[in-house]
Design an enzyme around this catalytic site. Structure first.
Site, PDB file in Angstrom:
ATOM      1  N   GLU A 461       0.837  -1.076  -0.030  1.00  0.00           N
ATOM      2  CA  GLU A 461      -0.114  -0.029   0.185  1.00  0.00           C
ATOM      3  C   GLU A 461       1.054   1.327   0.159  1.00  0.00           C
ATOM      4  O   GLU A 461       1.124   1.873  -0.999  1.00  0.00           O
ATOM      5  CB  GLU A 461      -0.952  -0.072   1.125  1.00  0.00           C
ATOM      6  CG  GLU A 461      -2.249   0.901   1.199  1.00  0.00           C
ATOM      7  CD  GLU A 461      -3.453   0.418   1.723  1.00  0.00           C
ATOM      8  OE1 GLU A 461      -4.519   1.170   1.489  1.00  0.00           O
ATOM      9  OE2 GLU A 461      -3.548  -0.659   2.558  1.00  0.00           O
ATOM     10  N   GLU A 734      -2.102  -0.323  13.382  1.00  0.00           N
ATOM     11  CA  GLU A 734      -2.894   0.369  12.870  1.00  0.00           C
ATOM     12  C   GLU A 734      -4.474  -0.209  13.428  1.00  0.00           C
ATOM     13  O   GLU A 734      -5.366   0.994  13.503  1.00  0.00           O
ATOM     14  CB  GLU A 734      -3.236  -0.491  11.303  1.00  0.00           C
ATOM     15  CG  GLU A 734      -4.311  -0.283  10.735  1.00  0.00           C
ATOM     16  CD  GLU A 734      -3.926  -0.712   9.251  1.00  0.00           C
ATOM     17  OE1 GLU A 734      -3.525  -1.888   9.112  1.00  0.00           O
ATOM     18  OE2 GLU A 734      -4.954  -0.380   8.287  1.00  0.00           O
TER      19      GLU A 734
HETATM   20  C1  BGC Z   1      -5.092   2.598   4.855  1.00  0.00           C
HETATM   21  C2  BGC Z   1      -5.582   3.566   5.979  1.00  0.00           C
HETATM   22  C3  BGC Z   1      -6.507   4.473   5.293  1.00  0.00           C
HETATM   23  C4  BGC Z   1      -7.785   3.454   4.587  1.00  0.00           C
HETATM   24  C5  BGC Z   1      -8.907   4.411   4.214  1.00  0.00           C
HETATM   25  C6  BGC Z   1      -6.307   1.744   4.516  1.00  0.00           C
HETATM   26  O1  BGC Z   1      -5.977   0.498   3.721  1.00  0.00           O
HETATM   27  O2  BGC Z   1      -4.061   1.848   5.253  1.00  0.00           O
HETATM   28  O3  BGC Z   1      -4.755   4.044   6.742  1.00  0.00           O
HETATM   29  O4  BGC Z   1      -6.967   5.564   5.682  1.00  0.00           O
HETATM   30  O5  BGC Z   1      -7.303   2.399   3.946  1.00  0.00           O
HETATM   31  O6  BGC Z   1      -9.930   3.897   4.647  1.00  0.00           O
END
Ligand code: BGC
Length: 898
Positions: A461, A734
């Site tokens: 990501e 996270e």
């Molecule tokens: C990310 C988040 C991001 C989110 C959006 C994720 O996959 O890692 O930090 O803000 O998607 O909903």
């Protein structure tokens, strides 16, 4: 003897002696130093010239009676490209002192000059990173030489066998098709008379590498290089050498290089001395000219990414599965530099992971498709040292899948890589777990500020998620000088803004339709919140004028989709992302998305109105003030019951209502009481997600419940900030339950251990626990507010912040007998409003003197004594009204009714 007044840290566009500044009216800032207290600047003068002896002056501001010492804009003759301007600052203070700064400079870049060089592309059919080189001849004595360079892909430049500069991941990541940065390097000392060689290695990087969703060629399918060398000779003549069809191209030893996946390098294929004059490139091919526009090329705006620090692995682990793993003791971002000695053709294979699983085995499932693998083949000529170039890994653990010879810790180093931002803040207190939390927040910032603010640095990501940046920005501005880092990224936010004013979810926007046009409250709002945050923290009004149109367009977008222009009740939205009150199988918290969206709509409209006022857009100001009032009324009607209860029974609904002042005054107490009750019902634990968490402690302490905020901060059981610390986290997770109580993982899907969003509590540590706050009406800490929130749970706390004006310090300590000591440092040319919590008139001394003997404005109220003062270091001691200092609410195992 040192003079009574000194000017230090003189900067142009936030930088010390920068090259390549393409700003027509750059701004200058400086700091003052003085031993005396109450020092103000009463006047300044800036003189700019094209020569160091100031014979050729292009601007002399004259003596300006003003205390402005930050962002003073150049108003001289039109600046010329590729020119060094020397400048110095003179300052007068309020005590008849006067002084000059040292002479410093900035240098313009191409400043709009047309590139004469051509884009060239290697034209090779291979995944290997190409090498490109050419020779050029110098026959006269060189006065100075610069190279201006950029690439489609990533480049590393060499001149006569030496790497040029220490920047990594150049030209950086921007919305390439709209903005592409070039870099400027001083190469005077690299040149020699006769034949010289300039060469570049190119990598796929963000431009065409395997990126989001495994797609390649996100921006284009050809790597390319564009560079221009300008040599100025002593005799006044000049030569320009640029990329053209005479450049030569060959495959290099990097066989594969990808941001997510790592690098494969065969040392046997290294072309020794390839960028030196004695190397023959007869078997190389010719580069091809690439027709690619040059009009979107801009000078470097951000700070360069660099290798900032080195850490040594702390142990070798042999896992139950039989893997050999190095533990670096810290979840970090960068790469491993290793040395190896083996015959030719042996392999070193390294895999990188953030965490070991419950059983102590190497765990990579949360990386999803990101390979994070380095494969190196030895050359067999003694000790070989290798580190990758165009990839980075997020890791604490490194599995040695293959490594010839004995494994010694000394053969490995972790190279920590991030944007080279100056460290500006520190925070510490009497609780070691909180100190570790602060460290984790800082490491989260290091790992995720690699040219753009990312969500995470390890899985497939690593994108510029707007929401994550938005919630963490204020914290980030304490820990490090993020002004240029964010300004550059905001340039892309603006560039990627859609025609309808909407702002994409990730910047640069790599999503494809239809996701690339989704708008989400709390995410897209970054377009308004971030310029405002930079304005507040750095006192930089230019950022507001540069972004005003974009900010307004975004608010207008919402107005266009909102019901009756006031209720934002449509659209997908992420809501209170990852909140613990989310329904089964959902990432979206229980707080209604309409409430979240309308709350943010009110917030950004308020910021827009304030920005309009600052920029003297009177009509806009009035319009958005009214709009804001109507949104707040609509919010109250829609989300509050007629009797004043917030209908949405979530913590975050209450947090946002309080934080954004959406509560009718008569309902404020009830809203805060209800929030506290929800927390209590949840055994004093939070349930908030990305949007509620950053403000949770703030609304509590601002509304008289610092005790509850401390209770949440200091909780060590799940879910809490310190829960992860007790589980050994060295960065911010996270998910609150990234690792569960029993050691198992929340899930393999989306489980990053280096996500800074929940680290946004750092802002509360600085602003409330240590009590360093700014005054919005005099931003950039021109007026400082010191008001620590004391609590019996801590015996001391301290923070420092190197502001635009200089160092601010606040340190409080409670002695056993109840005495409180508050030590504060206020830099010259600022004022401060300092509250001595729980102090009573007559009991306070400052450095041994009674408070009343000092020339201060003193006020007393229930919260303590407030004094107004100016620069200097102050040490206040007093017997606090001990009983007034709040204790954290008692731990309860069960609620009374259970
Ligand atoms: C990310 C988040 C991001 C989110 C959006 C994720 O996959 O890692 O930090 O803000 O998607 O909903």
């Amino acid at each position: 003897m040192e003079s009574a007044l000194r000017i230090v840290s003189v900067r142009c566009e936030y930088r010390v002696n920068p090259l390549g500044i393409d700003v027509l009216r750059p701004s200058f800032s400086w700091k003052l130093e003085a031993e005396a207290r109450n020092v103000f600047q009463s006047a300044y003068r800036v003189v700019v010239a094209t020569c160091e002896n100031f014979k050729n002056i292009v601007w002399d501001s004259g003596k300006v009676l003003s205390d402005q010492s930050v962002h003073v804009e150049y108003e001289g003759q039109t600046l010329k490209p590729r020119t060094r301007y020397y400048y110095k600052v003179q300052v007068w203070d309020n005590r008849q002192n006067e002084c000059w700064s040292e002479v410093v400079f900035w240098e313009t870049g191409l400043l709009g000059e047309t590139w004469t060089a051509e884009w060239i592309t290697p034209g090779l059919e291979t995944t290997a990173c190409p090498l490109m080189r050419t020779t050029f001849s110098i026959s006269k004595s060189v006065r100075s030489a610069r190279i201006y360079v950029t690439a489609l892909g990533l480049y590393e430049l060499e001149l006569n066998g030496v790497k040029v500069g220490d920047a990594l991941f150049t030209p950086g990541w921007t919305a390439y098709n709209k903005r592409l940065q070039y870099q400027t390097y001083d190469i005077t000392d690299f040149l020699s008379s006769g034949i010289n060689v300039v060469g570049a290695i190119l990598g796929n990087g963000w431009y065409k590498g395997r990126g989001w969703e495994g797609k390649t060629n996100l921006y284009g399918d050809k790597l390319a290089l564009l560079c221009q060398i300008h040599v100025a000779y002593e005799d006044g003549s000049e030569d320009v050498f640029g990329t053209n069809e005479n450049w030569r191209v060959a495959e290099g030893p990097i066989l594969m290089s990808e941001i997510y996946h790592g690098e494969t390098y065969d040392a046997r294929l290294a072309r020794k001395g390839w960028s030196r004059a004695d190397y023959t490139d007869a078997d190389w091919a010719n580069a091809l000219i690439l027709k690619y526009p040059k009009d979107s090329i801009i000078a470097q705006e951000g700070v360069p990414v660099k290798a900032i620090e080195t850490i040594k692995p702390v142990q070798i682990i042999h896992t139950p599965k039989g893997e050999t793993v190095l533990d670096f003791g810290q979840n970090m971002v960068g790469w491993v530099r290793f040395s190896v000695e083996a015959a030719a053709g042996w392999k070193v294979i390294l895999k990188h992971a953030e965490i070991l699983d419950k059983d102590g085995n190497f765990y990579v499932d949360n990386l999803k498709t990101a390979q994070q693998t380095i494969i190196y083949t030895t050359k067999g000529e003694g000790r070989e040292v290798y580190e990758p170039r165009f990839t980075f890994q997020g890791f604490r653990y490194v599995q040695l899948v293959e490594y010839p010879g004995t494994i010694q810790l000394d053969n490995f180093e972790g190279i920590v890589i991030h944007s080279d931002m100056e460290k500006t803040g520190t925070f510490a207190c009497s609780n070691e777990l909180v100190n570790q939390l602060q460290k984790n927040i800082v490491w989260g910032q290091k790992g995720n500020f690699l040219d753009i603010p990312t969500d995470c640095p390890q899985r497939d990501e690593r994108l510029g998620w707007t929401g994550d940046a938005q919630v963490f920005a204020r914290t980030a501005c304490f820990n490090m000088d993020t002004a240029l880092f964010f300004k550059k990224w905001l340039g892309d936010v603006k560039a990627e803004q859609m025609e309808n004013g909407g702002v994409p979810l990730v910047i640069p926007n790599v999503f494809s339709a239809p996701v690339n046009t989704f708008i989400s409250a709390g995410w897209s709002d970054v377009a308004v919140i971030l310029p405002w945050t930079i304005y507040l923290c750095f006192g930089d009004v230019k950022i507001l004028s540069e972004h005003y149109i974009s900010m307004k367009a975004y608010v207008e977008y919402i107005r266009g989709v909102a019901e009756d222009e006031v209720l934002w009740n449509s659209g997908p939205h992420f809501g209170d992302w990852l909140a613990l009150d989310a329904g089964d199988g959902s990432y979206k918290g229980a707080t209604p998305k309409e409430l979240v969206a309308t709350a943010y709509y009110a917030y950004v409209t308020d910021i827009l109105a304030k920005s309009a006022a600052l920029l003297k857009q009177e009509q806009d100001e009035e319009f958005y003030r009214n709009l804001h009032r109507k949104i707040v009324e609509a919010y109250q009607q829609e989300f509050y019951t007629p009797k004043g209860r917030l209908a949405a029974q979530t913590q975050t609904a209450h947090v946002l209502s309080l934080m954004f002042d959406l509560v009718e005054e008569q309902n404020r107490q009830r809203t805060i009481d209800t929030l506290v009750r929800y927390l209590e019902e949840n055994q004093w634990h939070l349930k908030t997600g990305f949007l509620g968490t950053p403000y949770l402690c703030h609304v509590l302490s601002r509304n008289g419940r610092a005790d509850v905020a401390y209770k949440l901060l200091l909780a060590t059981d799940y879910p809490s900030w310190l829960y992860q610390v007790t589980k050994g986290a060295t960065t911010i997770w996270e998910h609150w339950d990234g690792v569960k109580e029993d050691g198992s993982f929340w899930s393999a899907d989306m489980n990053s251990f280096n996500h800074y969003a929940y680290g946004a509590v750092g802002d509360w540590l600085y602003r409330e626990v240590a009590g360093i706050e700014l005054d919005e009406s005099k931003p950039g800490y021109k007026r400082i507010v010191i008001k620590p929130a004391l609590c019996t749970a801590l015996t001391w706390a301290e923070a420092e912040l190197e502001s635009m004006y200089g160092l601010i310090k606040s340190r409080w300590k409670r002695e056993e007998a109840g005495d409180v000591n508050l030590a504060v440092t206020i830099p010259p040319n600022t004022t401060a409003k300092i509250t001595l919590p729980y102090a009573k008139r007559g009991s306070v001394t400052e450095s041994g003197q009674t408070l009343e003997s000092l020339p201060l404005v003193v006020e007393q109220d229930a919260s303590g004594i407030t004094v107004e003062l100016a620069s200097g270091s102050y040490n206040f001691s007093y017997a606090a009204e001990v009983d007034w200092i709040p204790d954290i609410p008692a731990t309860i195992d069960k609620m009374p009714w259970e």
